[in-house]
Scaffold this motif. Sequence first.
Motif, PDB file in Angstrom:
ATOM      1  N   GLY A 231     -13.549  -7.048   9.504  1.00 19.04           N
ATOM      2  CA  GLY A 231     -14.316  -8.157  10.045  1.00 19.04           C
ATOM      3  C   GLY A 231     -14.361  -8.122  11.563  1.00 19.04           C
ATOM      4  O   GLY A 231     -13.422  -7.653  12.216  1.00 19.04           O
ATOM      5  N   ARG A 232     -15.426  -8.636  12.152  1.00 22.12           N
ATOM      6  CA  ARG A 232     -15.602  -8.612  13.608  1.00 22.12           C
ATOM      7  C   ARG A 232     -15.579 -10.010  14.224  1.00 22.12           C
ATOM      8  O   ARG A 232     -15.715 -10.149  15.442  1.00 22.12           O
ATOM      9  N   GLU A 233     -15.415 -11.033  13.397  1.00 20.63           N
ATOM     10  CA  GLU A 233     -15.404 -12.389  13.930  1.00 20.63           C
ATOM     11  C   GLU A 233     -14.175 -12.614  14.807  1.00 20.63           C
ATOM     12  O   GLU A 233     -13.087 -12.126  14.492  1.00 20.63           O
ATOM     13  N   PRO A 234     -14.298 -13.346  15.920  1.00 17.53           N
ATOM     14  CA  PRO A 234     -13.159 -13.589  16.819  1.00 17.53           C
ATOM     15  C   PRO A 234     -12.258 -14.703  16.279  1.00 17.53           C
ATOM     16  O   PRO A 234     -12.213 -15.814  16.812  1.00 17.53           O
ATOM     17  N   ALA A 235     -11.554 -14.410  15.196  1.00 21.32           N
ATOM     18  CA  ALA A 235     -10.673 -15.389  14.562  1.00 21.32           C
ATOM     19  C   ALA A 235      -9.377 -14.692  14.161  1.00 21.32           C
ATOM     20  O   ALA A 235      -9.335 -13.470  13.983  1.00 21.32           O
ATOM     21  N   PRO A 236      -8.275 -15.429  13.996  1.00 22.22           N
ATOM     22  CA  PRO A 236      -6.946 -14.809  13.892  1.00 22.22           C
ATOM     23  C   PRO A 236      -6.547 -14.275  12.526  1.00 22.22           C
ATOM     24  O   PRO A 236      -5.645 -13.447  12.443  1.00 22.22           O
ATOM     25  N   LEU A 237      -7.182 -14.727  11.441  1.00 22.29           N
ATOM     26  CA  LEU A 237      -6.776 -14.295  10.111  1.00 22.29           C
ATOM     27  C   LEU A 237      -7.738 -13.249   9.571  1.00 22.29           C
ATOM     28  O   LEU A 237      -8.957 -13.391   9.680  1.00 22.29           O
ATOM     29  N   HIS A 238      -7.172 -12.191   8.974  1.00 15.05           N
ATOM     30  CA  HIS A 238      -7.971 -11.107   8.405  1.00 15.05           C
ATOM     31  C   HIS A 238      -7.996 -11.256   6.884  1.00 15.05           C
ATOM     32  O   HIS A 238      -6.938 -11.319   6.253  1.00 15.05           O
ATOM     33  N   ALA A 239      -9.178 -11.296   6.296  1.00 17.29           N
ATOM     34  CA  ALA A 239      -9.311 -11.452   4.847  1.00 17.29           C
ATOM     35  C   ALA A 239     -10.129 -10.308   4.272  1.00 17.29           C
ATOM     36  O   ALA A 239     -11.143  -9.911   4.858  1.00 17.29           O
ATOM     37  N   THR A 240      -9.691  -9.791   3.122  1.00 14.36           N
ATOM     38  CA  THR A 240     -10.428  -8.748   2.415  1.00 14.36           C
ATOM     39  C   THR A 240     -10.424  -9.072   0.923  1.00 14.36           C
ATOM     40  O   THR A 240      -9.379  -9.406   0.365  1.00 14.36           O
ATOM     41  N   PHE A 241     -11.601  -8.972   0.297  1.00 15.18           N
ATOM     42  CA  PHE A 241     -11.757  -9.224  -1.131  1.00 15.18           C
ATOM     43  C   PHE A 241     -12.481  -8.032  -1.750  1.00 15.18           C
ATOM     44  O   PHE A 241     -13.572  -7.670  -1.300  1.00 15.18           O
ATOM     45  N   ILE A 242     -11.899  -7.438  -2.792  1.00 10.73           N
ATOM     46  CA  ILE A 242     -12.501  -6.297  -3.477  1.00 10.73           C
ATOM     47  C   ILE A 242     -12.845  -6.729  -4.899  1.00 10.73           C
ATOM     48  O   ILE A 242     -11.954  -7.030  -5.697  1.00 10.73           O
ATOM     49  N   ARG A 243     -14.146  -6.773  -5.197  1.00  7.00           N
ATOM     50  CA  ARG A 243     -14.605  -7.265  -6.492  1.00  7.00           C
ATOM     51  C   ARG A 243     -14.191  -6.331  -7.626  1.00  7.00           C
ATOM     52  O   ARG A 243     -14.059  -5.115  -7.449  1.00  7.00           O
ATOM     53  N   GLN A 244     -14.007  -6.926  -8.804  1.00  2.00           N
ATOM     54  CA  GLN A 244     -13.805  -6.103  -9.998  1.00  2.00           C
ATOM     55  C   GLN A 244     -15.084  -5.302 -10.262  1.00  2.00           C
ATOM     56  O   GLN A 244     -16.199  -5.797 -10.080  1.00  2.00           O
TER      57      GLN A 244
ATOM     58  N   ILE B 194      -9.301 -20.644   5.384  1.00  4.29           N
ATOM     59  CA  ILE B 194      -9.931 -20.159   4.157  1.00  4.29           C
ATOM     60  C   ILE B 194      -9.497 -21.060   3.012  1.00  4.29           C
ATOM     61  O   ILE B 194      -8.319 -21.427   2.906  1.00  4.29           O
ATOM     62  N   GLU B 195     -10.433 -21.414   2.127  1.00  5.66           N
ATOM     63  CA  GLU B 195     -10.118 -22.217   0.957  1.00  5.66           C
ATOM     64  C   GLU B 195     -10.412 -21.415  -0.309  1.00  5.66           C
ATOM     65  O   GLU B 195     -11.497 -20.828  -0.449  1.00  5.66           O
ATOM     66  N   LEU B 196      -9.441 -21.400  -1.226  1.00  2.49           N
ATOM     67  CA  LEU B 196      -9.574 -20.674  -2.483  1.00  2.49           C
ATOM     68  C   LEU B 196      -9.180 -21.595  -3.632  1.00  2.49           C
ATOM     69  O   LEU B 196      -8.124 -22.233  -3.581  1.00  2.49           O
ATOM     70  N   TRP B 197     -10.008 -21.649  -4.673  1.00  4.94           N
ATOM     71  CA  TRP B 197      -9.655 -22.361  -5.895  1.00  4.94           C
ATOM     72  C   TRP B 197      -9.259 -21.322  -6.942  1.00  4.94           C
ATOM     73  O   TRP B 197     -10.062 -20.429  -7.262  1.00  4.94           O
ATOM     74  N   LEU B 198      -8.040 -21.399  -7.466  1.00  8.93           N
ATOM     75  CA  LEU B 198      -7.595 -20.433  -8.452  1.00  8.93           C
ATOM     76  C   LEU B 198      -6.455 -20.993  -9.295  1.00  8.93           C
ATOM     77  O   LEU B 198      -5.771 -21.941  -8.891  1.00  8.93           O
ATOM     78  N   ASP B 199      -6.266 -20.373 -10.453  1.00  8.25           N
ATOM     79  CA  ASP B 199      -5.146 -20.681 -11.340  1.00  8.25           C
ATOM     80  C   ASP B 199      -4.431 -19.369 -11.602  1.00  8.25           C
ATOM     81  O   ASP B 199      -4.710 -18.668 -12.579  1.00  8.25           O
ATOM     82  N   ASP B 200      -3.531 -19.020 -10.702  1.00  4.39           N
ATOM     83  CA  ASP B 200      -2.918 -17.691 -10.795  1.00  4.39           C
ATOM     84  C   ASP B 200      -1.733 -17.605  -9.853  1.00  4.39           C
ATOM     85  O   ASP B 200      -1.482 -18.494  -9.040  1.00  4.39           O
ATOM     86  N   GLU B 201      -1.042 -16.485  -9.967  1.00  2.00           N
ATOM     87  CA  GLU B 201       0.066 -16.190  -9.063  1.00  2.00           C
ATOM     88  C   GLU B 201      -0.465 -15.611  -7.757  1.00  2.00           C
ATOM     89  O   GLU B 201      -1.526 -14.989  -7.726  1.00  2.00           O
ATOM     90  N   TYR B 202       0.291 -15.830  -6.704  1.00  2.40           N
ATOM     91  CA  TYR B 202       0.012 -15.156  -5.440  1.00  2.40           C
ATOM     92  C   TYR B 202       1.344 -14.850  -4.765  1.00  2.40           C
ATOM     93  O   TYR B 202       2.375 -15.457  -5.076  1.00  2.40           O
ATOM     94  N   ILE B 203       1.343 -13.884  -3.889  1.00  2.00           N
ATOM     95  CA  ILE B 203       2.567 -13.539  -3.179  1.00  2.00           C
ATOM     96  C   ILE B 203       2.383 -13.789  -1.686  1.00  2.00           C
ATOM     97  O   ILE B 203       1.281 -13.643  -1.150  1.00  2.00           O
ATOM     98  N   VAL B 204       3.466 -14.200  -1.052  1.00  2.00           N
ATOM     99  CA  VAL B 204       3.503 -14.336   0.398  1.00  2.00           C
ATOM    100  C   VAL B 204       4.735 -13.580   0.879  1.00  2.00           C
ATOM    101  O   VAL B 204       5.863 -13.949   0.556  1.00  2.00           O
TER     102      VAL B 204
END
Length: 337
Positions: A253-266, A300-310
């Motif tokens: 991403g090239r936006e001047p913002a601090p968080l980097h997000a990547t999503f790879i579709r199935q 970023i806002e995400l709606w999900l019913d699943d596990e995530y790791i931090v």
Amino acid sequence: MSSVMSSLPQINNSLAAAPDPAAIGLIYNPHGGRFRKHPARMQDLLSALPEIRQIRASNQIEFEQAVMALVQAEIRWLIVVGGDGTLQGVISCLFDHLAPERWPEITIIPAGTTNMTALDLGVNEQAEQILIRIGQFLRQPGKIKQVTRPVLRIEQTGKKNVYGMMLGLGLIARGVKFSRSQIKQLGITGNIFTVLIVLRSLAGTFLGRPQPEWAPVCIRQKDETGALSERVYQFAFVSALEKLLLGIRPYWGREPAPLHATFIRQHSKHFWRAIWPLIAGRGHHLKREDGYISYNAASIELWLDDEYIVDGELYHASSQDGPLTITADGPVLFRVP
């Protein structure tokens, strides 16, 4: 809190004055990977720093007690000897009790099973070498590097905030969960541990296994009209770090913002041909319509019913509690000896 733009990464080198040992605190996790492999050596090196107040902590309750004791002692330099999970526990406690501008400077000594944050900050040596150098620095101060990084603040209604440096979903979370139950028992740490997690996850994708351990993640996000739309992703992550495991930078991403997000579709197109550009940080030619999405954001806002790791720690999100909101907080000032 500081402004979002001030949380963009910065690096400074400065000549440090002689530190006051009374203003230094150290928290170490005796269950970290380095301690398990070399317990006597690690304890000897900590014993060689008697002027520094040291506290042992290996779970969230002990992290809380250790952080509170050091905050009350008004330390100005906090040394954390552990891995990503230990740092995440300490940072979460600090956020609970202090505004980031009142935090001590933090040094992370990579002594855990995974040490992604330390590597991103430029800490490339083994824990033993760094502990020796800190002892030398106490006797003869010199130049020291200071690096700032934002922190993810992860919120969901009815749940305690989670803070960390990298959030992973889908195969990333599945791989980490598997590693905690099997690979970790083998005593493997560091880059080898990370490679095994990646290979295990990619093997599940390649074999197309239907078992839940390889399940993709369903995420709903608001589109341009404000309506929720659902997509299925092989994996996704949001990071405050410039580099991830093995030094890769899989976002473009090239936006001047601090968080980097990547999503790879199935079922993204040409996935196996896209792996190298993803790893090498050359994903700019990958197309959104082919299932490759990467951008920078402050929230970023995400709606999900699943596990995530931090940072290697496992959590669960439920859409009944509203969106999982990921926001840039901080920044945190790290001292790299």
